[in-house]
Write an enzyme that holds these catalytic residues in place. Sequence first.
Site, short mmCIF file in Angstrom:
data_model
loop_
_atom_site.label_atom_id
_atom_site.label_comp_id
_atom_site.label_asym_id
_atom_site.label_seq_id
_atom_site.Cartn_x
_atom_site.Cartn_y
_atom_site.Cartn_z
N TYR A 145 10.87 64.27 6.31
CA TYR A 145 9.53 63.98 5.50
C TYR A 145 9.14 65.31 5.17
O TYR A 145 9.11 66.19 5.91
CB TYR A 145 8.17 63.36 6.24
CG TYR A 145 8.38 62.14 7.20
CD1 TYR A 145 9.47 61.30 6.77
CD2 TYR A 145 7.75 62.08 8.37
CE1 TYR A 145 9.60 60.02 7.61
CE2 TYR A 145 8.11 61.08 9.14
CZ TYR A 145 8.80 59.90 8.72
OH TYR A 145 9.01 58.97 9.52
N CYS A 192 6.34 67.06 6.90
CA CYS A 192 6.23 67.43 8.25
C CYS A 192 6.41 68.56 8.62
O CYS A 192 7.32 69.46 8.18
CB CYS A 192 7.33 66.36 8.70
SG CYS A 192 7.78 66.89 10.31
N PHE A 210 7.54 70.13 11.38
CA PHE A 210 8.55 70.34 12.18
C PHE A 210 9.78 70.53 11.35
O PHE A 210 10.65 71.16 11.35
CB PHE A 210 8.81 69.25 13.21
CG PHE A 210 7.78 69.17 14.12
CD1 PHE A 210 7.60 70.24 15.15
CD2 PHE A 210 6.87 68.33 14.32
CE1 PHE A 210 6.84 70.37 16.19
CE2 PHE A 210 5.81 68.04 15.29
CZ PHE A 210 5.86 69.34 16.17
N CYS A 211 9.74 69.74 10.12
CA CYS A 211 11.09 69.50 9.13
C CYS A 211 10.62 70.88 8.29
O CYS A 211 11.78 71.48 8.27
CB CYS A 211 10.83 68.43 8.40
SG CYS A 211 10.92 66.79 9.08
#
Length: 279
Positions: free
Chosen positions: A14, A17, A19-20
């Site tokens: 995403y 996001c 973390f992404c």
Amino acid sequence: QLPAGSLQLTLYQYKTCPFCSKVRAFLDYHGLPYEIVEVNPIMRKEIKFSSYRKVPILLANAGSPLQLNDSSVIISAIKTYLVSRRNSLEEIVSFYPPVKTVTEQGKEVLEYENKYWLMLDEKETKRVYPVKEVRVEEMEWRKWADDWLVHLISPNVYRTPKEALASFDYIVREGKFGTLEGLFAKYVGAVAMFFVSKRLKKRHQLRDDVREDLYEAVNKWVKAVGKNRLFMGGNQPNLADLAVYGVLRVMEGLEAFDDMMVHTNIQPWYQRMEEVIEK
């Protein structure tokens, strides 16, 4: 440097996001080409091939196809592969086995105990970390980004109904939604996340004005980098720099980001990160 085409990467993500965003910052800084598959956050049919149902997921092919899960595992495994060409990527990934644990809420989750370690021999370790303290510092701040900084994002970007709506407008614009899905996500999601952010605020024992926690965390990071270093990694970012930058970057364009830039000392470091990743 890798020979052209020797490592084929596909990132399932995403865009908004944190973390992404951490993984993208790492891949971009190291000049690794990768394809992006934007996952529909409602149906998630793009990752139906995977029993692991979170993002980011990185599919890597360095001779044989391989799935890497968890942002910090992805970063540690790929960095190890770039530094040490003794082991195959498959073997390196095996050094990060998932362990099932149960949270306080009784939910079963996968954890990776050694995910902040680079699996290097003594000679390689000395090359990357000239002194032991450098390695310890990097690991501590990578963990801090995952365990604390990332939890300040939602309470800040959904702090008020107005901010929640602006955040979801951005999420829908940047994400993968159908027209009706997007409208539903924008208005229903904004209301839902406004209340979720209040629960998160309570769970993480944040102050009434969650901005204060964000400002304190960001200034703590700037103080740790110090005045005599461009980055925590010295003249170039290390994995902690890339993690913190990746997490904070998801707020760009939102009120929380603008407030952070005005009320903290992060701007010079943040701009240096932007420039070095763009290069």
